[in-house]
Each structure stands twice: as structure tokens, then as C-alpha cells.
Write an enzyme that holds these catalytic residues in place. Sequence first.
Site, PDB file in Angstrom:
ATOM      1  N   HIS A  61      17.659 -38.477  -2.917  1.00 58.86           N
ATOM      2  CA  HIS A  61      16.846 -38.833  -1.759  1.00 58.86           C
ATOM      3  C   HIS A  61      15.373 -38.501  -1.955  1.00 58.86           C
ATOM      4  CE1 HIS A  61      20.305 -39.997   0.576  1.00 58.86           C
ATOM      5  NE2 HIS A  61      20.905 -38.855   0.272  1.00 58.86           N
ATOM      6  N   TRP A  86      -3.314  -2.446  -1.339  1.00 59.56           N
ATOM      7  CA  TRP A  86      -3.081  -3.873  -1.575  1.00 59.56           C
ATOM      8  C   TRP A  86      -3.998  -4.604  -0.616  1.00 59.56           C
ATOM      9  CZ3 TRP A  86      -0.754  -8.226   0.902  1.00 59.56           C
ATOM     10  CH2 TRP A  86      -0.363  -9.254   0.028  1.00 59.56           C
ATOM     11  N   GLU A 129      17.998 -18.165  -3.415  1.00 57.84           N
ATOM     12  CA  GLU A 129      17.658 -16.809  -3.837  1.00 57.84           C
ATOM     13  C   GLU A 129      17.329 -16.772  -5.334  1.00 57.84           C
ATOM     14  OE1 GLU A 129      17.225 -12.696  -4.499  1.00 57.84           O
ATOM     15  OE2 GLU A 129      16.782 -14.060  -2.843  1.00 57.84           O
ATOM     16  N   LYS A 181       6.637  -4.210  -2.206  1.00 54.89           N
ATOM     17  CA  LYS A 181       8.058  -3.955  -1.972  1.00 54.89           C
ATOM     18  C   LYS A 181       8.391  -3.994  -0.487  1.00 54.89           C
ATOM     19  CE  LYS A 181      12.240  -2.834  -3.183  1.00 54.89           C
ATOM     20  NZ  LYS A 181      13.087  -3.851  -3.828  1.00 54.89           N
ATOM     21  N   ARG A 226       5.328  -0.554  -4.925  1.00 56.32           N
ATOM     22  CA  ARG A 226       5.065  -1.244  -3.670  1.00 56.32           C
ATOM     23  C   ARG A 226       4.039  -2.363  -3.828  1.00 56.32           C
ATOM     24  NH1 ARG A 226       6.614   2.069   0.824  1.00 56.32           N
ATOM     25  NH2 ARG A 226       4.992   1.224   2.144  1.00 56.32           N
ATOM     26  N   GLU A 248       9.123 -15.194  -8.482  1.00 56.61           N
ATOM     27  CA  GLU A 248       8.347 -14.017  -8.139  1.00 56.61           C
ATOM     28  C   GLU A 248       8.087 -13.109  -9.337  1.00 56.61           C
ATOM     29  OE1 GLU A 248      10.139 -11.592  -5.111  1.00 56.61           O
ATOM     30  OE2 GLU A 248      12.129 -11.679  -6.004  1.00 56.61           O
ATOM     31  N   LYS A 255      13.849 -15.433  -7.073  1.00 54.65           N
ATOM     32  CA  LYS A 255      13.830 -14.354  -8.050  1.00 54.65           C
ATOM     33  C   LYS A 255      13.048 -14.759  -9.298  1.00 54.65           C
ATOM     34  CE  LYS A 255      15.652 -11.854  -6.407  1.00 54.65           C
ATOM     35  NZ  LYS A 255      14.993 -11.098  -5.335  1.00 54.65           N
ATOM     36  N   CYS A 297       0.842  -1.197   0.000  1.00 55.68           N
ATOM     37  CA  CYS A 297       0.000   0.000   0.000  1.00 55.68           C
ATOM     38  C   CYS A 297       0.877   1.248   0.000  1.00 55.68           C
ATOM     39  CB  CYS A 297      -0.946   0.048   1.187  1.00 55.68           C
ATOM     40  SG  CYS A 297      -1.983  -1.400   1.423  1.00 55.68           S
ATOM     41  N   ASN A 333      -2.475   2.976   5.894  1.00 57.76           N
ATOM     42  CA  ASN A 333      -1.522   1.918   5.570  1.00 57.76           C
ATOM     43  C   ASN A 333      -1.350   1.049   6.809  1.00 57.76           C
ATOM     44  OD1 ASN A 333      -0.116   1.048   3.386  1.00 57.76           O
ATOM     45  ND2 ASN A 333       1.689   2.278   3.737  1.00 57.76           N
ATOM     46  N   GLY A 334      -1.492  -0.255   6.687  1.00 59.33           N
ATOM     47  CA  GLY A 334      -1.290  -1.133   7.825  1.00 59.33           C
ATOM     48  C   GLY A 334      -2.506  -2.002   8.092  1.00 59.33           C
TER      49      GLY A 334
END
Length: 607
Positions: A503, A74, A480, A602, A27, A487, A484, A2, A100-101
Site C-alpha cells: 500500500h 543535557w 521496538e 535514560k 543518563r 537509537e 533499538k 541531566c 535538574n528539570g
Amino acid sequence: MCGIVSYKGKMNAREVIIDGLEKLEYRGYDSAGIAVANEGEISFEKRAGKLSNLEKALEENPIAGHVGIGHIRWATHGAATDINSHPHLSNNGRLAVVHNGIIENYRDLKNELEEEGYTFKSSTDTEVIAVLLEKYYENDLLEAVRKTRERLVGSFACGIISADEPDRLIGMRVESPLVFGLMEDGFIMASDIPSLLKYTRDVIYLENGDLVDIKGSSFTIYDKDDKKVSREVKKIEWSVDAASKDGYDHFMIKEINEQGPAIDELLRVNVKNGRVDFEEGSFSRQELSSIDRIYIVACGTAYHAGLVGKYAIERIAKIPVTCDLASEFRYNNPFIDEKTLVIFISQSGETADSLKALRLAEEKKAKTLLITNTLASSMDREADKSIYCYAGPEIAVASTKAYTTQLVNLYLLALDFSIKLSRIDEKAYEGILEELKKLPKKVDTLVKDDEAIKKFAKEIADKASLFYIGRGLDYATSIEAALKLKEVSYIHTEAFAAGELKHGTISLIEEGTPVIAIMTQDDLVDKTLSNVEEVVSRGARVFAITSKDDERIEKISDAWIRLPQTLDILYPILSVIPAQLMAYYTSTAKGIDVDKPRNLAKSVTVE
């Protein structure tokens, strides 16, 4: 996630707010809205979907005024619809809020207010703020905000306006970030710096619990105890160009290309006269001597940097390290006390899970150190020590240069600890530092070596799944690399420890399955190569990221890229570059908005 932009001044509030919201699109969001106080009423527009939907609505209804609030949302409570979009208005339509939150006790508040006869249009937690403001409003917006703040539990950064006080704007910050900008002819508040850069570089980072009351041409800040306070005005050194694409197609590829200069700048700041020197950011020999264990705590990409940091600190400084996810840390009953150092890694310094974990560490009397790219963030203010990445603004949701500068800081931290504790000889210390200094040019070379990556990215763009494999540090990089790719391309991507294939996970390999193998460690290349042979024999198509000039690798791989030479321990800084490029080119081959992948934000400022 947001974003808020609020404005009061002589300019058209609509234009300033929309411009500011555009700077926050990175964001992640699914709706947008704006409200303006003007001529004794509040005019507003809000739309689900992209900001362009709101802009089209404003063409038909060009609301104007000099005081306004804006938001990109969001969804967390209620679907992404026009009704659930912010701003939210009070029942009488005289007060408006953007938030926001998360309001954790909104259900109880909503039930209470409904029993008192108030009604709700949306499914959001935010609307209770607007209704509470109406309940407490008695011709003084600040007093209504104070009483409302006392009732709220959770995290909230808000912009608030009233039709009855059209020359007033109030900002409220509890847990969620809010930056206050001082303009020549007005004031602007936003969730992040890029929204302010066009208008001012003089900012105040509001502290937890702060209220800022803007009336006329002046403002007053009150702390969590409602006492008037002065906050330091800081000068933002970023240029407007630093937050723009600067000729690149996307922020992500721009930021991939900025990694060499970012690492170079970081080393320039944190290495002086042949020594790691964090100034006030690290601990003394005496303090380090009392530490018997280290935790590294982070989320997402920062956690993956921590995995490499664990290896570096244990190998170089000989201190045992546990790496834990911030979202799990508090629930794992960690063994922390005054002899523990907890290192937190957060690009924004506002990551909610990490902030809560930091407070737990402080309660347990542990020493705390933050690695961040954001000065004066919540975590920066609360940690005992902070080390900065100096990477400049990172706009793309998928982190690249923040990750590599986090890695460099972790290596520097390992060297700093080791020399202070006499656990490394001078020659080895100097050798690692010298190799670190050579990395920026090697990174610059790598980002240009992308033809083989582009070709393979086109091949895998229509695949349903892909696997990264590696051993040791290469496995840490693989984790990582897999994040990447998944996403930004939406391809199911997993990282496997290469030695674990037999295994169970090798059952997923079939004809045509793409596998990217990372092979950089001298003592593990032969073993990883054997694992590559296993997947090739089952039909996998292999792309190799390797540091070795080995004809066996070229013979068994469908394509490969060779990394410049460095010390084995430093290869994670180089081996991740082709993986970042692979993610970028796969996403663009699929026509995805690579800077704003679906469902992602973000800065994750809620738990």
C-alpha cells in the site's frame, strides 16, 4: 536527563562528586561542572563536553572542600557551552545552584530580575534560581530557598550552597527525582541510586515538594507546606557490582545477557503456588468487574511493551484496551471515568509525560496501576497500585531487560485478570504459566546464538536505512526492534506492518536494502513469507527471525536465526532478543558509544 550529585561530610567533596557524576553518565549529557564552598568563597569549574574535560580542568585547579554540588547537563535552554554549564552562581558569586528539570516561567522571572538590575551570563533557565536566591538571601539560606521555591513553576531538583554558610547544603525536589543518602560521616544527594552505592545503601526518597536542610552533622526535612517531617530510610539491596560492567565491554550487552535471570527472578516473586500473585499490586475480582475499558499509557520502549500488553490482555482477559503515548494522552480527550483502568509503564517511574498523564487519570477518578522497575519513584507513590519488574539497575540508555520484564508483567497481569474474571479455563491458565517459566533458559540460549547476527550487523553498519517487517505480535516487536537499532546505531530504521508494504512503503525497497523479517505466528507465517518474497524480488537482503523450521524461509533469506519453541502469544519475549543483539553489534561495528547514544537520556524527566 541531566544528573545531580551533592555532598557534605568529612571527605573531599570534589572526589565524591566526580565519582558520583561518572555513575550518572548513562543518563545522557553534554557538559559538566562542580562548585565547592570553602573558606568563605565558592570555587567552581565547568566545561562543555565529556566529564573528562572537567576532570582535566580540575587537575589544573584542584578545588577542595567538604561541601559541594555537581552536575552533568543535557542542554534544553542554551547550547552546550562552558557558560551554560552548571553550576550557576548568583551575581555576587556567593551562592551556587545545580538544577535538574525545567523552569517554565524563567523568561518572566528573568525579565523581572533584569528590571531590578540583576544580570545574566548564560542562556539557561537555571540561572534565574541563583539570582532569585541572591535577591532573597538575608543570612539564612533555607529561608532564601523557600522564597525562591514559591516563585518557580516547572520541575526542579536542586543542590544549593552558600559561601556565607559553608557548613550548609540544601536539596530541593519538585517533580524531578532526588535521592538523599545517609553516610557514616556525611550526606550525599543524587538524581539516581548508582551515585550513592559506593558510599551508602541507606537512602531517603525525597517526596514532591521536599526541602532537606543539612547543617553540621544533622539534617531536617521540610515538606511542601514547610512542615518538619520524617521520611522512611530504605535499604538499597543492589550491590555495587550490579551497577558495574562486571567484565562486559558495555552495559548494554551485560543487560541483554541478564534478561534470563531477570525474568526468572520476576516469576519467582510474582508467581506463587501456581498462581499469579502480585499481593497488593493488583485489583480484586470485585474491582475488576467494574472496569469496562483499559488504557495502557507509556513512552518509547515502554509504549512498545504496551502494544504487546494490549494484545495479551484482549486475547487472554477479553477486556478492550487502548494503547496511547503518554505525550499525547492528555490531549486526546481520553474516555476515562471511574470504570476505567489506566495502566502506566515507566522504567524509572519518573517519566514526566507519564506522570502528568497519571495525574489526569486520577482527576477523572480512573483506577491507576503502574508497572515500573523503580521502587518509591514519583509514579509509584501516586498510582493506586504498582507492580515491579525486579530487573535491577539498567544503566545503558537503550532499554533491554526493563522491556522484557515489562512484557512478562503484562502477561502475568492478563492472566491475573482472566482468572479473577473467569475468562480463561484452568488448563489454558496453567499452560501459559508453565511456558513463561521455561522462557529464562530459552533467553539464555538465544543471547549466546549471535554469530549470524554479528555477521549481518557488520554488513548493515554502513547502510543509510533498514526496515523491520512483521504481522500481528511480530509487528509490535518490529516497532521496538526498529527503535533499538536507530537509537544506538543512528541508522534510519522503520518498522512496517508487512501486509501494508503493497500500500505504499514497498517503494522504498531497492537493490541491497536490508530488511529484517520477524515470523513467529502460526496463522501469519505464510502471509508474511509472501511479503518477504515481495521485497526480495525488488533486491532486498533479508535477515529472518523465525520460530519455524521451514525450508522456504531459509531459501528466501540471506541469513536467519531460529527461536526456541514456545506459545505463539509469548514470542515477543524471545523475538526481541536477536533484535537487541542486532542493534548492539551494529553500533559497536560503527564505533559508537553504545551505552550513551547522542542526544538521548535514560530518564526523561521533562516534557
